[in-house]
Design a protein around this motif. Structure first.
Motif, short mmCIF file in Angstrom:
data_model
loop_
_atom_site.label_atom_id
_atom_site.label_comp_id
_atom_site.label_asym_id
_atom_site.label_seq_id
_atom_site.Cartn_x
_atom_site.Cartn_y
_atom_site.Cartn_z
N GLY A 99 12.73 17.15 32.81
CA GLY A 99 12.01 18.40 32.96
C GLY A 99 11.76 19.15 31.67
N GLY A 100 12.35 18.69 30.57
CA GLY A 100 12.22 19.41 29.30
C GLY A 100 11.28 18.72 28.33
N ASP A 101 11.39 19.14 27.08
CA ASP A 101 10.61 18.54 26.00
C ASP A 101 11.43 17.43 25.35
N VAL A 102 10.74 16.49 24.73
CA VAL A 102 11.36 15.46 23.91
C VAL A 102 11.50 16.03 22.50
N TRP A 103 12.60 15.70 21.81
CA TRP A 103 12.66 16.08 20.40
C TRP A 103 13.20 14.94 19.55
N ILE A 104 12.69 14.94 18.32
CA ILE A 104 13.09 13.95 17.33
C ILE A 104 13.46 14.67 16.04
N LEU A 105 14.17 13.96 15.18
CA LEU A 105 14.50 14.43 13.83
C LEU A 105 13.79 13.52 12.84
N THR A 106 13.23 14.09 11.81
CA THR A 106 12.62 13.28 10.74
C THR A 106 12.59 14.10 9.46
N GLY A 107 12.37 13.43 8.36
CA GLY A 107 12.29 14.11 7.08
C GLY A 107 11.10 15.05 7.02
N ARG A 108 11.32 16.24 6.48
CA ARG A 108 10.26 17.25 6.39
C ARG A 108 9.03 16.70 5.65
N GLU A 109 9.24 15.92 4.62
CA GLU A 109 8.14 15.41 3.80
C GLU A 109 7.86 13.92 4.06
N SER A 110 8.31 13.40 5.17
CA SER A 110 8.11 11.98 5.47
C SER A 110 6.67 11.71 5.91
N ARG A 111 6.27 10.47 5.81
CA ARG A 111 4.94 10.06 6.29
C ARG A 111 4.81 10.37 7.77
N LYS A 112 5.88 10.12 8.50
CA LYS A 112 5.88 10.39 9.94
C LYS A 112 5.59 11.87 10.21
N ALA A 113 6.28 12.75 9.51
CA ALA A 113 6.05 14.19 9.70
C ALA A 113 4.64 14.58 9.32
N ASP A 114 4.12 14.03 8.22
CA ASP A 114 2.74 14.33 7.81
C ASP A 114 1.74 13.90 8.88
N LEU A 115 1.94 12.70 9.43
CA LEU A 115 1.00 12.21 10.45
C LEU A 115 1.10 13.02 11.74
N ILE A 116 2.31 13.43 12.10
CA ILE A 116 2.48 14.26 13.29
C ILE A 116 1.77 15.60 13.10
N ARG A 117 1.94 16.20 11.92
CA ARG A 117 1.26 17.48 11.66
C ARG A 117 -0.25 17.32 11.80
N ALA A 118 -0.79 16.22 11.29
CA ALA A 118 -2.24 16.00 11.35
C ALA A 118 -2.72 15.71 12.77
N ALA A 119 -1.97 14.89 13.50
CA ALA A 119 -2.40 14.49 14.84
C ALA A 119 -2.09 15.54 15.90
N GLY A 120 -0.99 16.27 15.71
CA GLY A 120 -0.59 17.28 16.68
C GLY A 120 0.01 16.71 17.95
N ARG A 121 0.29 15.41 17.96
CA ARG A 121 0.86 14.76 19.15
C ARG A 121 1.42 13.41 18.75
N PHE A 122 2.24 12.82 19.62
CA PHE A 122 2.77 11.48 19.39
C PHE A 122 3.19 10.86 20.72
N THR A 123 3.56 9.59 20.65
CA THR A 123 3.98 8.83 21.83
C THR A 123 5.35 8.22 21.57
N LEU A 124 6.16 8.17 22.63
CA LEU A 124 7.40 7.40 22.62
C LEU A 124 7.34 6.39 23.76
N MET A 125 7.88 5.19 23.52
CA MET A 125 7.98 4.19 24.56
C MET A 125 9.38 3.61 24.52
#
Length: 143
Positions: free
Chosen positions: A44-70
């Motif tokens: 019923g809640g939100d998913v959360w992840i931890l990642t480096g503030r300046e990581s490629r992953k964080a940059d791509l998330i900021r640009a896309a505004g969304r992501f997927t987990l499987m």
């Protein structure tokens, strides 16, 4: 067969290592970034992840505004849940969140040592919350 809402949420709440995916944006025709990741979720809640503030992953998330987990499993039946949605917050990580995440995946006696290492060596981290919006799920044991 698709899982019920309760089944898919409960499965996602289990400590699986997820395949994380985010659009690569305008990076010269690259495919989406897909990497394994630890995550936290309660039904019923939100998913959360931890990642480096300046990581490629964080940059791509900021640009896309969304992501997927499987997440998936093979035993006792082949089952998977994929969830995608918008980012609803990004905040500086606290050590307590790293402890919580580490305790979800590591044996109790390994948590303190890992947290000490990761807090010092991984650089500044952020916690990114995603609101589950689209779900795809199946359990092939029901076929």
């Amino acid at each position: 067969m698709a899982l019920s809402r309760e089944e898919r949420e409960q499965f996602l709440a289990e400590p699986h290592v997820a395949a994380f995916a985010v659009a690569a944006g305008d990076e010269g025709g690259r495919a989406p970034l897909v990497v394994p990741i630890w995550y936290q979720y309660a039904p019923g809640g939100d998913v959360w992840i931890l990642t480096g503030r300046e990581s490629r992953k964080a940059d791509l998330i900021r640009a896309a505004g969304r992501f997927t987990l499987m997440v998936d499993r093979l035993d006792p039946t082949v089952r998977y849940v994929s969830v995608e949605g918008p980012v609803v917050s990004t905040v500086a990580a606290k050590r307590e969140q790293l402890v919580e995440m580490s305790a979800r995946y590591l044996p109790a006696e390994k948590v303190e040592g890992y947290v000490d290492f990761a807090w010092k060596e991984h650089g500044e981290q952020v916690v990114i919350h995603m609101r589950p919006q689209r779900w795809v799920s199946s359990d092939l044991g029901r076929v």
